[in-house]
Design a protein around this motif. Sequence first.
Motif, PDB file in Angstrom:
ATOM      1  N   MET A 139       0.942  -1.249  -0.102  1.00  0.00           N
ATOM      2  CA  MET A 139       0.099   0.136  -0.102  1.00  0.00           C
ATOM      3  C   MET A 139       0.972   1.213  -0.028  1.00  0.00           C
ATOM      4  O   MET A 139       1.772   1.606   0.735  1.00  0.00           O
ATOM      5  N   THR A 141       0.542   4.674   0.788  1.00  0.00           N
ATOM      6  CA  THR A 141      -0.471   5.661   1.465  1.00  0.00           C
ATOM      7  C   THR A 141      -0.267   7.024   0.866  1.00  0.00           C
ATOM      8  O   THR A 141      -1.332   7.703   1.162  1.00  0.00           O
ATOM      9  N   ARG A 164      -5.484  -0.493   5.540  1.00  0.00           N
ATOM     10  CA  ARG A 164      -4.168   0.413   6.100  1.00  0.00           C
ATOM     11  C   ARG A 164      -4.319  -0.154   7.569  1.00  0.00           C
ATOM     12  O   ARG A 164      -3.112  -0.322   8.193  1.00  0.00           O
ATOM     13  N   GLU A 168      -1.148  -1.712   9.473  1.00  0.00           N
ATOM     14  CA  GLU A 168      -0.390  -1.030  10.329  1.00  0.00           C
ATOM     15  C   GLU A 168      -0.085  -2.146  11.660  1.00  0.00           C
ATOM     16  O   GLU A 168       0.629  -1.834  12.642  1.00  0.00           O
TER      17      GLU A 168
END
Length: 245
Positions: A139, A141, A164, A168
């Motif tokens: 990903m 961001t 996301r 994380e």
Amino acid sequence: MRARILLVEDDSNLVELVRYNLEKEGFEVIATHDGEEALALAEDERPDVIILDWMISNLSGIEVCRRLRREPETAGVPIIMLTARAEEGDRVRGLETGADDYVTKPFSPRELVARVRALLRRLRPALSGGQLEYGGLVMDTTAHKVTRDGVPVQLGPTEFRLLRHFLEHPGRVFSREQLLDAVWGRDVYVEQRTVDVHIRRLRKAINGEDLPDLIRTVRSAGYALDADGVTVAAGTGAPVGGTTR
């Protein structure tokens, strides 16, 4: 994105010293001197690292560490024991109970911050930069793009935020309520079954027709991003044979 640190320490002067040094480096700090409250905060606040003293109120730090490792929601949270107990036997016990690092007092605040950063790089690499990666998922961001094994993945805004959050905290189990708080926000009322709908959409998007399912369903607990997750029927998001892990 600021990493959140739960500091469990009964010396108020030491709390302020550690808080100052961590916040100066961009971390968010939540502090308590109480072992029982530490367990509640670990579940409710979802810290990225826990700094845990051994001698604290109500529960010892070693018992807090043991209980954190027993619960799916907190089993994967990195823990640094910060204690005056410097004997080899104490170190061994702390590490065998589940601590990821062991720092003895007196200590250097700069070294403690460096250890926190090192632990995040090793166990939470997603927090160290703008690109999150896990199990072939990447990903970006900044560009708001996702790929799996180099193939673009199209996600809606909610699925993007959900993925996301998982990226994380890879391997960590989140309940539906925790996902609602993290992805939708605590001030927004959304039914818990809405999470299941978006999990199905996310699974369909990232798994395609025949790729292994990266989202693990934990019965009566919630969901986790886990490369050892169950295999699902193509495009359905339902576990094959109706089993969960």
